[in-house]
Every structure is written in structure tokens, then in C-alpha cells.
Design a protein around this motif. Structure first.
Motif, PDB file in Angstrom:
ATOM      1  N   THR A  44      42.307  31.932  29.041  1.00 44.86           N
ATOM      2  CA  THR A  44      41.857  32.899  29.812  1.00 44.86           C
ATOM      3  C   THR A  44      40.481  33.000  29.702  1.00 44.86           C
ATOM      4  O   THR A  44      39.896  33.170  28.657  1.00 44.86           O
ATOM      5  CB  THR A  44      42.620  33.961  29.227  1.00 44.86           C
ATOM      6  N   ARG A  45      39.936  33.220  31.060  1.00 43.71           N
ATOM      7  CA  ARG A  45      38.328  33.498  30.849  1.00 43.71           C
ATOM      8  C   ARG A  45      38.068  34.807  31.544  1.00 43.71           C
ATOM      9  O   ARG A  45      38.784  35.331  32.483  1.00 43.71           O
ATOM     10  CB  ARG A  45      37.467  32.435  31.534  1.00 43.71           C
ATOM     11  N   LEU A  46      36.828  35.426  31.031  1.00 42.46           N
ATOM     12  CA  LEU A  46      36.598  36.601  31.705  1.00 42.46           C
ATOM     13  C   LEU A  46      35.160  36.383  32.772  1.00 42.46           C
ATOM     14  O   LEU A  46      34.534  35.730  32.615  1.00 42.46           O
ATOM     15  CB  LEU A  46      36.020  37.633  30.680  1.00 42.46           C
ATOM     16  N   TRP A  47      35.448  37.095  33.947  1.00 39.59           N
ATOM     17  CA  TRP A  47      34.282  36.938  34.760  1.00 39.59           C
ATOM     18  C   TRP A  47      33.386  38.012  34.536  1.00 39.59           C
ATOM     19  O   TRP A  47      33.723  39.467  34.304  1.00 39.59           O
ATOM     20  CB  TRP A  47      34.986  37.149  36.424  1.00 39.59           C
ATOM     21  N   ASN A  48      31.907  37.800  34.224  1.00 41.57           N
ATOM     22  CA  ASN A  48      30.857  38.430  33.967  1.00 41.57           C
ATOM     23  C   ASN A  48      30.361  38.828  35.344  1.00 41.57           C
ATOM     24  O   ASN A  48      29.374  37.986  35.807  1.00 41.57           O
ATOM     25  CB  ASN A  48      30.087  37.999  33.039  1.00 41.57           C
ATOM     26  N   PRO A  49      30.510  39.746  36.197  1.00 41.69           N
ATOM     27  CA  PRO A  49      29.798  40.079  37.412  1.00 41.69           C
ATOM     28  C   PRO A  49      28.154  40.297  37.567  1.00 41.69           C
ATOM     29  O   PRO A  49      27.545  39.989  38.549  1.00 41.69           O
ATOM     30  CB  PRO A  49      30.545  41.472  37.801  1.00 41.69           C
TER      31      PRO A  49
END
Ligand code: ADP
Ligand code: MG
Ligand code: ZN
Length: 474
Positions: free
Chosen positions: A247-252
Motif C-alpha cells: 500500500t502506498r500513499l500519494w503525497n500531493p
């Protein structure tokens, strides 16, 4: 690129019911923390959940609108995990027997239609919210959202590009809003999306290992994050590395994804049927009632706009994306029945004006009858199309009607031959060189003269007459 991207989306939509899914607490947004709570949604021992019938109705509405099979019997399950925003220690969801399955929606990308499969739609409850104190190492818990109803819409891995994923997401958003079951606000979290992305070699049918990306809070970010993720996986595969399931997190802000947890750290939720809730058994007659009650949906409306109203497919797509916009457009036609003309003005001018003011079509200071009145003034020759643009701007600013503005500002079109002839004479006398060059064959100068006369008349001269009169005089 040597690979084909494979994308599947999981969408959570908050349902617009008055009360929560298993208790009668209010779902209203923005109340003081922990005021919309009761023993059921606080997870007190010994209390029992009771299903809100509206939630099932809304889930069925979405299932029917997306061509799903509605399961006559479905079940609620407990998804067990610990987190401070989850007072019961489990979330009530549906697992093995969801309420809707095997659906699809149609998307259109670059003029090509494509079906995207919907694996399932299930009902579940939302968790609470943690509020992190920026000044002290303290987090607070607000349980107002605990038990607010959601549906999760899981797609098949049918999308092959970020653009297709974006089109699919917009279609779901549009359908949910047409149905009136979700407000679709991505920033406030009432419409959330996780994206699963993998790559397979061109020509292959075997899917690669996927990464799931979270924290996608706008349409733009969904497409950006998927694009980034495709590139990241491509770089790994080109280096003969291996993509790992995680699972990866998007860093806007940085516009990249970072690892959150790998498959090894993934939760085992120990799903099991919730013993506090009976299986949900539906009545065929009720489903038919819900089906009969469905509004005209965006695809049908779009087809009607192109076939019956003869609008270009692009216009029809823009005008039907939001139900309010389509309604606005159709209300204009009630008093001014010229679809293409109304479409041009709505898409070309009105939406632009509203956009700069940060307003939605529902908040438009120019109502449909007001726009219709303006267009009738153009058709009747009272004002020119150009003047009408400035009148529309003024209407948007002041909320006044077109007729009143035209009168107050003296904008009535000049269609009086002698008045226009006088202006033309003045312009020709002031530019003898240009007039001579025109007569020697430089016909392009016509535009210059027309421009000058229009300027002299402050935009009010009838452009068609200006052209005719100048031609005669020259
Ligand atoms: P999980 O519960 O772990 O999220 P699901 O089976 O519910 O797993 O699948 C979640 C989503 O992942 C679905 O939308 C599905 O279409 C998508 N998906 C499954 N396999 C792949 C893959 N190889 N590449 C991209 N997406 C995938
Ligand atoms: Mg998932
Ligand atoms: Zn409650």
C-alpha cells in the motif's frame, strides 16, 4: 513503453441519509465534536445495531444504475482491526455476500466507448476522525462520523490508462449525484478513491503485482498518482527489479507515492458474519419500485441531447455531466427553444463567468429565464451578440435582467442606416490612405474599417449593416 498498465479502483461514497446506518444519530457535517453520538455508534457493550432502510435503498439505486445484479439476500460482516477512531474494534461491512455484484458503467475516452466492470457494491459504516493537535503531541477523537453510511464500489481491473481511470471515476461521481445519494465532495471526503496499479508486458494477459495507492483527494490527483505509479513500476521492471505488493500513499505536495505497508504487514481482518444483524432479505416488489423511481441518467440524457436536440456529442457530454447543469439548460429551452444557441452561451460564456466567481450552476445569479430573455434580444436584433456578452457579464455581477441593463446603459443596437452611414463616412475620412489601398485591391483592410466603425459606435452598430454600407461606400 513495453508494458500495459492495469488499473482497478475502489471508491467509497458517503450516502446522503439523514441518520446513520445502524442508529438514529444525525449525519450532518460540521457539528461540534462528539455531539452526534449514542451508545450504538459509540460501541457500548450490550446495544444492538438496526439497519437504516434508506441505506439499502440507496445501495440498490446505485446497483441498478450501474447494471448490477441485486442479491436478494446479503449479509453484514465484521472487519476486525484496532484504531482509535473505531470504538467497537471492528467495522460493520459486507464481505462474502454484498448487496450488488457484476455491474458495469460505460466510459468514453477519445471517442471510444468502453465498459468498465463493477465487481461489487457493498454497504458499510464509516469510522470516526482523529484530529491531531498541531502544537502539542496530542490527538483527539471525534466520533460524529462513526456509523455514517458508505457504499464501496469495487471495479474490475479493466482500466488501461490514467485517463480511463479518470473517466471512470467521473462517471461514478456523475451517476451518484444524479441519483441524489451522495454529494460527491472529494475534499470533505464524501467521495474517496483508492487506486490499484500494476504493469504487464505488452501483449501479455497475465497481470503483474499491484500496488494500492491511498490518499487521492481530487480527480486530478488520481490521474497524477496513477501516472507517477506507472512510471515508478516501469523503472523497476526496466532495471529487472521486482514490484512488491504494498500500500502506498500519494503525497500531493511532492507529487510522488511512498510506501505505507507491505503485504507482510497487511492486516488480517478476520472477517466473520455479524451475529447482531440478520441477513438482509429483499423484496422483489421493492426493488421494482426503486427501479421505476430512477431518474434519467447521464448516458441516456446525453443520447437524448444528441438525437432529439441535435447537439454535437461534445456539447451533450459537457451539459449532462452534472444534473443541475442539464436541468438549467433544459429550463432555458422552455422559453427559448434553440438548443445549439443556448448550449453555446452556457458552455462558452456562462460557465466561464461562474467559474471565475467560484460558483456552481445552482448558484448562478443568471437564472434560465434571464438567459433566455437575453438570447431573445439578440435574435430580435435589439442587441448584437458582442454586446450580449457584456450584458451577460453585467447580469452575473448585478443580478439585473438583460432588458433593464440594455435600457440603462443605452446598448440598443444601432440598425439605423443613416446613423451607420454617418459613422462610416467619418471613419473613411479619417483614414484616406487605407481607403486608397483598399481600392487598389487590398481587400483585407475591410476588417480594419469594420473595426473602426464598431469602435465609433461603442460596439452598438449592427455588424451586418456596417459591412454592407462600407462595401457600398468603398
Ligand atoms: P483488496 O481487498 O486487497 O483491496 P480486492 O480483491 O478487493 O483486494 O481488489 C481491489 C482492487 O484491485 C479491485 O478494484 C481490483 O480490480 C484491483 N486489482 C486486482 N488485481 C489487480 C492488478 N493486478 N492490477 C491492478 N489492479 C488490480
Ligand atoms: Mg483494497
Ligand atoms: Zn448513534
Amino acid at each position: 513503453m513495453k508494458y500495459t498498465p492495469v488499473i482497478g479502483l475502489e471508491v467509497h461514497a458517503q450516502l446522503k441519509t439523514e441518520s446513520k446506518i445502524f442508529c438514529s444519530c444525525s449525519t450532518a457535517f460540521g457539528a461540534p465534536p462528539n455531539t452526534h453520538v449514542c451508545p450504538v455508534c459509540l460501541g457500548m457493550p450490550g446495544v444492538l445495531p438496526v439497519l437504516n432502510k434508506k441505506v439499502a435503498e440507496y445501495a440498490i439505486r446505485m446497483g441498478l444504475a450501474t447494471n448490477c445484479r441485486i442479491n436478494m439476500e446479503s449479509r453484514f460482516a465484521r472487519k476486525n482491526y484496532f484504531y482509535p477512531d473505531l470504538p467497537k474494534g471492528y467495522q460493520i461491512s459486507q464481505y462474502e455476500m454484498p448487496i450488488c455484484e457484476y455491474g458495469y458503467v460505460e466510459i468514453e475516452e477519445k471517442d471510444e466507448k468502453k465498459r468498465i466492470g463493477i465487481t461489487r457494491i457493498h454497504m458499510e459504516e464509516d469510522a470516526g476522525k482523529l484530529i491531531h493537535d498541531p502544537d502539542r503531541p496530542v490527538s483527539r477523537v471525534d466520533l460524529n462520523r462513526t456509523g455514517v453510511p458508505l457504499i464501496e464500489i469495487v471495479s474490475e481491473p479493466d482500466m488501461r490508462s490514467p485517463e480511463e481511470a479518470g473517466a471512470y471515476l467521473r462517471k461514478l461521481h456523475s451517476v451518484l449525484r444524479y441519483l441524489g445519494i451522495c454529494d460527491g465532495n472529494m475534499e470533505e471526503g464524501s467521495f474517496r478513491c483508492d487506486a490499484n496499479v500494476s504493469l504487464m508486458p505488452l501483449g501479455s494477459e497475465v497481470f503483474g503485482t499491484r500496488a494500492e495507492i491511498k490518499n487521492l483527494n481530487s480527480f486530478k490527483n488520481v490521474e497524477k498518482a496513477i501516472r507517477y505509479e506507472i512510471q515508478r513500476q516501469q523503472d523497476i521492471l526496466d532495471d529487472e527489479g521486482e514490484v512488491i505488493q504494498e500500500t502506498r500513499l500519494w503525497n500531493p505536495d511532492k507529487e510522488l507515492t511512498t510506501s505505507m505497508r507491505s503485504k507482510e504487514e497487511a492486516h488480517d481482518y478476520r472477517y466473520f458474519p455479524d451475529p447482531d444483524l440478520l441477513p438482509l432479505v429483499l423484496d422483489e416488489k421493492w426493488i421494482e419500485e426503486i427501479r421505476t423511481d430512477l431518474p434519467e441518467l447521464p448516458d441516456e440524457k446525453k443520447q437524448r441531447f444528441t438525437e432529439e436536440l441535435q447537439l454535437p456529442s461534445y456539447d451533450a457530454k459537457v451539459l449532462t455531466a452534472e444534473r443541475e447543469l442539464a436541468d438549467y439548460f433544459e429550463t432555458c429551452l422552455e422559453t427559448y427553444n434553440n438548443p445549439k444557441q443556448v448550449s453555446n452561451w452556457v458552455m462558452g460564456s456562462l460557465l466561464g463567468l461562474l467559474n471565475t466567481e467560484g460558483k456552481s450552476i445552482a448558484q448562478s445569479p443568471v437564472s434560465p429565464p434571464m438567459l433566455a430573455e437575453l438570447l431573445k434580444l439578440v435574435d430580435g436584433g435589439t442587441i448584437s451578440g458582442k454586446i450580449a456578452k457584456t450584458v451577460l457579464e453585467e447580469m452575473a455581477k448585478s443580478g439585473k435582467k438583460a432588458g433593464q441593463i440594455v435600457e440603462e446603459k443605452g446598448l440598443v443596437q444601432v440598425s439605423d442606416t443613416s446613423a451607420i452611414e454617418a459613422l462610416a463616412d467619418k471613419v473613411l475620412a479619417a483614414s484616406p490612405d487605407e481607403a486608397a489601398r483598399y481600392k487598389e485591391g487590398n481587400k483585407k483592410l475591410m476588417g480594419f474599417f469594420v473595426g473602426q466603425v464598431m469602435k465609433e459606435s461603442k460596439g452598438r452598430a449592427n455588424p451586418k449593416m456596417v459591412n454592407e454600407i462600407l462595401r457600398k461606400k468603398l
